[in-house]
Design a protein around this motif. Structure first.
Motif, PDB file in Angstrom:
ATOM      1  N   SER C  55       0.842  -1.197   0.000  1.00 29.58           N
ATOM      2  CA  SER C  55       0.000   0.000   0.000  1.00 29.58           C
ATOM      3  C   SER C  55       0.872   1.239   0.000  1.00 29.58           C
ATOM      4  CB  SER C  55      -0.890   0.015   1.236  1.00 29.58           C
ATOM      5  OG  SER C  55      -0.091   0.150   2.384  1.00 29.58           O
ATOM      6  N   LYS C  56       0.261   2.357  -0.210  1.00 26.90           N
ATOM      7  CA  LYS C  56       0.978   3.623  -0.139  1.00 26.90           C
ATOM      8  C   LYS C  56       1.577   3.780   1.255  1.00 26.90           C
ATOM      9  CE  LYS C  56      -0.026   8.582  -0.538  1.00 26.90           C
ATOM     10  NZ  LYS C  56      -1.154   9.555  -0.512  1.00 26.90           N
ATOM     11  N   GLU C  57       0.822   3.351   2.233  1.00 26.90           N
ATOM     12  CA  GLU C  57       1.291   3.473   3.607  1.00 26.90           C
ATOM     13  C   GLU C  57       2.561   2.652   3.830  1.00 26.90           C
ATOM     14  OE1 GLU C  57      -1.632   2.233   6.457  1.00 26.90           O
ATOM     15  OE2 GLU C  57      -0.351   2.925   8.098  1.00 26.90           O
ATOM     16  N   ASP C  58       2.659   1.531   3.189  1.00 27.54           N
ATOM     17  CA  ASP C  58       3.866   0.709   3.336  1.00 27.54           C
ATOM     18  C   ASP C  58       5.100   1.469   2.872  1.00 27.54           C
ATOM     19  OD1 ASP C  58       2.378  -1.308   4.322  1.00 27.54           O
ATOM     20  OD2 ASP C  58       2.846  -2.767   2.760  1.00 27.54           O
ATOM     21  N   LEU C  59       4.944   2.266   1.854  1.00 30.54           N
ATOM     22  CA  LEU C  59       6.059   3.075   1.377  1.00 30.54           C
ATOM     23  C   LEU C  59       6.510   4.022   2.479  1.00 30.54           C
ATOM     24  CD1 LEU C  59       5.102   4.180  -2.245  1.00 30.54           C
ATOM     25  CD2 LEU C  59       7.260   3.168  -1.555  1.00 30.54           C
ATOM     26  N   LEU C  60       5.545   4.654   3.107  1.00 32.93           N
ATOM     27  CA  LEU C  60       5.865   5.585   4.184  1.00 32.93           C
ATOM     28  C   LEU C  60       6.585   4.857   5.308  1.00 32.93           C
ATOM     29  CD1 LEU C  60       5.590   8.397   5.424  1.00 32.93           C
ATOM     30  CD2 LEU C  60       3.298   7.782   6.178  1.00 32.93           C
ATOM     31  N   GLN C  61       6.087   3.697   5.645  1.00 29.13           N
ATOM     32  CA  GLN C  61       6.713   2.950   6.729  1.00 29.13           C
ATOM     33  C   GLN C  61       8.154   2.560   6.370  1.00 29.13           C
ATOM     34  OE1 GLN C  61       5.295  -0.886   7.686  1.00 29.13           O
ATOM     35  NE2 GLN C  61       5.550  -0.646   9.890  1.00 29.13           N
ATOM     36  N   GLU C  62       8.372   2.235   5.119  1.00 30.66           N
ATOM     37  CA  GLU C  62       9.726   1.893   4.713  1.00 30.66           C
ATOM     38  C   GLU C  62      10.670   3.067   4.890  1.00 30.66           C
ATOM     39  OE1 GLU C  62      10.589  -1.417   4.816  1.00 30.66           O
ATOM     40  OE2 GLU C  62      12.110  -0.386   3.604  1.00 30.66           O
ATOM     41  N   VAL C  63      10.185   4.276   4.577  1.00 33.24           N
ATOM     42  CA  VAL C  63      11.005   5.465   4.784  1.00 33.24           C
ATOM     43  C   VAL C  63      11.389   5.560   6.259  1.00 33.24           C
ATOM     44  CG1 VAL C  63      11.055   7.975   4.681  1.00 33.24           C
ATOM     45  CG2 VAL C  63       9.930   6.689   2.859  1.00 33.24           C
ATOM     46  N   TYR C  64      10.404   5.365   7.112  1.00 35.93           N
ATOM     47  CA  TYR C  64      10.676   5.408   8.544  1.00 35.93           C
ATOM     48  C   TYR C  64      11.689   4.354   8.958  1.00 35.93           C
ATOM     49  CZ  TYR C  64       6.757   8.508   9.447  1.00 35.93           C
ATOM     50  OH  TYR C  64       5.916   9.574   9.485  1.00 35.93           O
ATOM     51  N   ALA C  65      11.420   3.131   8.532  1.00 34.27           N
ATOM     52  CA  ALA C  65      12.271   2.016   8.952  1.00 34.27           C
ATOM     53  C   ALA C  65      13.725   2.299   8.594  1.00 34.27           C
ATOM     54  CB  ALA C  65      11.790   0.730   8.302  1.00 34.27           C
ATOM     55  N   ARG C  66      13.914   2.842   7.410  1.00 33.96           N
ATOM     56  CA  ARG C  66      15.268   3.105   6.935  1.00 33.96           C
ATOM     57  C   ARG C  66      15.984   4.114   7.816  1.00 33.96           C
ATOM     58  NH1 ARG C  66      15.077   5.200   1.053  1.00 33.96           N
ATOM     59  NH2 ARG C  66      14.645   7.027   2.332  1.00 33.96           N
ATOM     60  N   LYS C 121       0.865   0.353  12.775  1.00 35.67           N
ATOM     61  CA  LYS C 121       2.217   0.693  12.339  1.00 35.67           C
ATOM     62  C   LYS C 121       2.771   1.853  13.151  1.00 35.67           C
ATOM     63  CE  LYS C 121       1.805  -1.095   7.689  1.00 35.67           C
ATOM     64  NZ  LYS C 121       1.359  -0.833   6.326  1.00 35.67           N
ATOM     65  N   ASN C 122       1.881   2.770  13.518  1.00 34.28           N
ATOM     66  CA  ASN C 122       2.288   3.901  14.333  1.00 34.28           C
ATOM     67  C   ASN C 122       2.914   3.407  15.634  1.00 34.28           C
ATOM     68  OD1 ASN C 122       2.339   6.389  15.759  1.00 34.28           O
ATOM     69  ND2 ASN C 122       0.690   7.119  14.435  1.00 34.28           N
ATOM     70  N   LYS C 123       2.267   2.444  16.229  1.00 31.13           N
ATOM     71  CA  LYS C 123       2.725   1.887  17.497  1.00 31.13           C
ATOM     72  C   LYS C 123       4.135   1.311  17.336  1.00 31.13           C
ATOM     73  CE  LYS C 123       0.926  -1.205  21.059  1.00 31.13           C
ATOM     74  NZ  LYS C 123      -0.084  -2.276  21.302  1.00 31.13           N
ATOM     75  N   GLN C 124       4.311   0.603  16.241  1.00 31.38           N
ATOM     76  CA  GLN C 124       5.591  -0.032  15.974  1.00 31.38           C
ATOM     77  C   GLN C 124       6.703   1.025  15.840  1.00 31.38           C
ATOM     78  OE1 GLN C 124       5.151  -2.722  12.663  1.00 31.38           O
ATOM     79  NE2 GLN C 124       7.364  -2.777  12.297  1.00 31.38           N
ATOM     80  N   VAL C 125       6.416   2.066  15.075  1.00 34.29           N
ATOM     81  CA  VAL C 125       7.399   3.124  14.882  1.00 34.29           C
ATOM     82  C   VAL C 125       7.689   3.824  16.206  1.00 34.29           C
ATOM     83  CG1 VAL C 125       7.799   5.362  13.820  1.00 34.29           C
ATOM     84  CG2 VAL C 125       6.868   3.503  12.451  1.00 34.29           C
ATOM     85  N   GLU C 128      10.110   1.845  18.335  1.00 35.31           N
ATOM     86  CA  GLU C 128      11.509   1.957  17.916  1.00 35.31           C
ATOM     87  C   GLU C 128      12.067   3.328  18.274  1.00 35.31           C
ATOM     88  OE1 GLU C 128      12.865   0.143  14.273  1.00 35.31           O
ATOM     89  OE2 GLU C 128      10.806  -0.426  13.787  1.00 35.31           O
ATOM     90  N   ARG C 129      11.213   4.314  18.124  1.00 36.80           N
ATOM     91  CA  ARG C 129      11.601   5.676  18.467  1.00 36.80           C
ATOM     92  C   ARG C 129      11.927   5.761  19.960  1.00 36.80           C
ATOM     93  NH1 ARG C 129      14.122   9.206  16.045  1.00 36.80           N
ATOM     94  NH2 ARG C 129      13.961  11.260  16.981  1.00 36.80           N
ATOM     95  N   ARG C 130      11.112   5.088  20.734  1.00 33.15           N
ATOM     96  CA  ARG C 130      11.271   5.085  22.193  1.00 33.15           C
ATOM     97  C   ARG C 130      12.629   4.481  22.570  1.00 33.15           C
ATOM     98  NH1 ARG C 130       9.581   7.931  25.701  1.00 33.15           N
ATOM     99  NH2 ARG C 130      10.444   7.282  27.706  1.00 33.15           N
ATOM    100  N   ARG C 131      12.953   3.400  21.888  1.00 33.67           N
ATOM    101  CA  ARG C 131      14.218   2.730  22.158  1.00 33.67           C
ATOM    102  C   ARG C 131      15.383   3.705  21.920  1.00 33.67           C
ATOM    103  NH1 ARG C 131      15.998  -1.093  18.114  1.00 33.67           N
ATOM    104  NH2 ARG C 131      18.168  -1.432  18.731  1.00 33.67           N
ATOM    105  N   TYR C 132      15.249   4.448  20.843  1.00 31.53           N
ATOM    106  CA  TYR C 132      16.283   5.430  20.509  1.00 31.53           C
ATOM    107  C   TYR C 132      16.389   6.496  21.596  1.00 31.53           C
ATOM    108  CZ  TYR C 132      18.828   8.864  17.731  1.00 31.53           C
ATOM    109  OH  TYR C 132      19.749   9.754  17.282  1.00 31.53           O
ATOM    110  N   HIS C 133      15.226   7.007  21.963  1.00 29.23           N
ATOM    111  CA  HIS C 133      15.165   8.033  23.007  1.00 29.23           C
ATOM    112  C   HIS C 133      15.836   7.531  24.291  1.00 29.23           C
ATOM    113  CE1 HIS C 133      12.970  11.330  25.257  1.00 29.23           C
ATOM    114  NE2 HIS C 133      13.231  10.484  26.246  1.00 29.23           N
ATOM    115  N   GLU C 134      15.558   6.291  24.644  1.00 26.94           N
ATOM    116  CA  GLU C 134      16.066   5.787  25.921  1.00 26.94           C
ATOM    117  C   GLU C 134      17.573   5.566  25.917  1.00 26.94           C
ATOM    118  OE1 GLU C 134      13.414   2.617  26.926  1.00 26.94           O
ATOM    119  OE2 GLU C 134      11.875   4.089  27.496  1.00 26.94           O
TER     120      GLU C 134
END
Lengths: 198, 198, 198, 198
Positions: C55-66, C121-125, C128-134
């Motif tokens: 989906s279009k959303e998957d593209l967005l998520q890939e940008v995030y993941a990267r 997907k928001n939760k997932q991102v 990961e963001r939280r892990r970075y913050h911590e």
DNA sequence: TATGAATGAGAGTTCATTCAT
DNA sequence: AATGAATGAACTCTCATTCAT
């Protein structure tokens, strides 16, 4: 089966859409009919369709609701009449044939496209259908209890036998065939009553 | 209605595809079933499907061809038997019920998806169907001419009456219902024969 | 911000799509970017996009993941280095600025379009963001415990203060401005360290 | 973040629309909010909306205008106060945090949806934003010139550093978190002032 | 001051089929 | 005998906006 649709005249838009959808669903099937075709046949735009109907599926449900309402009303009238049970069943059995032939499009859609409805709507339609079936069955049982109909076959099965033939009409009946709709109706009702002779 | 498909075992690929397609067409309808779903259910890839079948429609036609062949063979066997006409009709009428219940998926597809075939293939299927109908009608007429069946109803109509109920089976019959398939078959054949009593 | 996309060359299609999507999402926002625009920019068809992305959303998520993957790796490297805590924090703080400026498009998308992801997907991102913050917070706390950083402000808040400024970069930083990215990075890291002086 | 909107009471229609739009834009984003949803939330019809506002975009601009006006007024008041520069900056820096938390919806919209404005309106908003930035920078420079703030970092960068954290508030601040808005404001202002110590 | 029917362009997505390998 | 990337047309549905009333 292919009555012309009033594409621009005085008929209100929702009715025009419903008529166009009914014809197209019957001719080509629900999935094969695109929203674009419907609105073109009705002489309006897609926006107009979605102004009145929430979805393509809603159109289908409306077709169902209309035919179910009509048939239930007629069955109730015949079943409640002040006549001998044999006569009431015969007339109800013949009437459903006539009504079905009068609305062959609706009938074709009904039996072919029901599985296209979402589970929720499907359930609702089945429930109304069930109510209709049971009213009819009650007539058969009444005659069986009164001893005028044979009890050799369970009433449920008798009803399904007759409805099967009604259902089947859209497959073979042609207005230009050798029998008028009334003749067909009388024959089919007669077959039912003969099968029920004790 | 939902037998598992052998996705990787020894069954030849074309059969696997046909089995998967039959199940999916019956469950979700022809248009609602994607080629992708079929190949996944069969455990092969798209290329394999298009290697064996020219198109999605070919798969549908194969389902038809199979069930038509089977039913015609059985009808011929019963009709040609060396028994009184009353018994031959009863047995043919009951057998088509049993066979239909045994292949409810095919039946559901048959009556619901015929209009999905291209005009050409549709014509072909209708012709075979007609042949089947006429063989059955001949049995009724034979009994009418012999004086054992009533002539009150045209034989064509009698056949459509019975086939309607067969057609209808996929709508209401459930394996876990109160009647076994043989009981249903006997009842429906009995109704037919009772209706034909002079 | 507007690097040309290789529309037909040797770059694999998924990468081309991702690059085109990143640029367009950053320029016009996720909702304002149509799938049509993306595939045109990447020089492929819609079918190809949906072959690789669900989906279009998957593209967005890939940008995030990267971008998340990249930043986490770099932070871990700096945090694990064998140096005094003051130096490790300073270098990590400066590096996230440099990396962000190097990928300003990703950063702009990240902070502007996260709410366009589905809850799941928001939760997932966010996780990961939280892990970075911590990981970052742990550095601040290490220095506070060691007595080299002031404990006047909770470490969490310190981290959000710095990340706010990183987040903000895509709003004001211009490559042709008076400061190089390294100068900006050093200044921002310096502000952080100065604020943490006991 | 989800105050109920007065859908029928005494509040004038334009305010009701603005309140509903603000809440929905913040919750779902500008593009994800349909005009239909706004008018339903405000308890009016589309016609009413287009009577008061020229377009959906006008609503967004009104949200901006309101928050910009408010923040500029408050900054001017703090900046013009008759107090030492250190104190004036601290209070202005803390106040923008409190005001932002008080209007988190507006803040979220502000930083996320600015690119949804037409170039013309966008330019106008940026100009007002610039004026606000420069007033704040003037305070920093005043302190630097007076020797009470370090000149190690360019004033522009200092301002962006602080605004970044303000911008970031809508991402992490929760009313039910461990810190009151005043505590957050004091901490963030303190971080700024500590970073500016010579 | 306000209604709500109607528009028309465009959105994201699906899908049977083809073809180079 | 079989793969799977890629196509391109069609699909249902959404939406900001207009306009007669």
């Amino acid at each position: 089966m292919a009555k012309a649709t009033d594409t621009s005249g005085t008929t209100p838009v929702p009715q025009r859409l419903l008529a166009a959808a009914t014809r197209l669903f019957a001719e080509n099937g629900y999935d094969r009919t695109s929203v674009q075709e419907i609105v073109e046949a009705a002489g309006v735009t897609k926006g107009a369709l979605y102004h009145y109907f929430g979805s393509k599926e809603d159109l289908l449900q409306e077709v169902y609701a209309r035919v179910l309402r009509l048939q239930q009303e007629r069955l109730d009238a015949f079943a409640d009449a002040d006549e001998p049970i044999e006569r009431r069943l015969r007339e109800a059995a013949a009437d459903v044939v006539v009504t079905t032939i009068d609305n062959l499009d609706d009938a074709a859609i009904f039996f072919r496209s029901m599985h296209h409805l979402s589970p929720e709507k499907n359930k609702q339609v089945r429930a109304e259908r069930r109510r209709y079936h049971e009213r009819f069955r009650a007539l058969v049982e009444e005659g069986q209890n009164a001893g005028v109909f044979s009890t050799a076959t369970p009433a449920d099965l008798v009803v399904d036998y007759h409805f099967g033939s009604v259902h089947h009409l859209s497959t073979w009946y042609r207005p230009d065939g050798p029998l008028t709709q009334q003749q067909v109706a009388d024959h089919l009702a007669d077959l039912l009553l003969r099968a029920l002779r004790p």
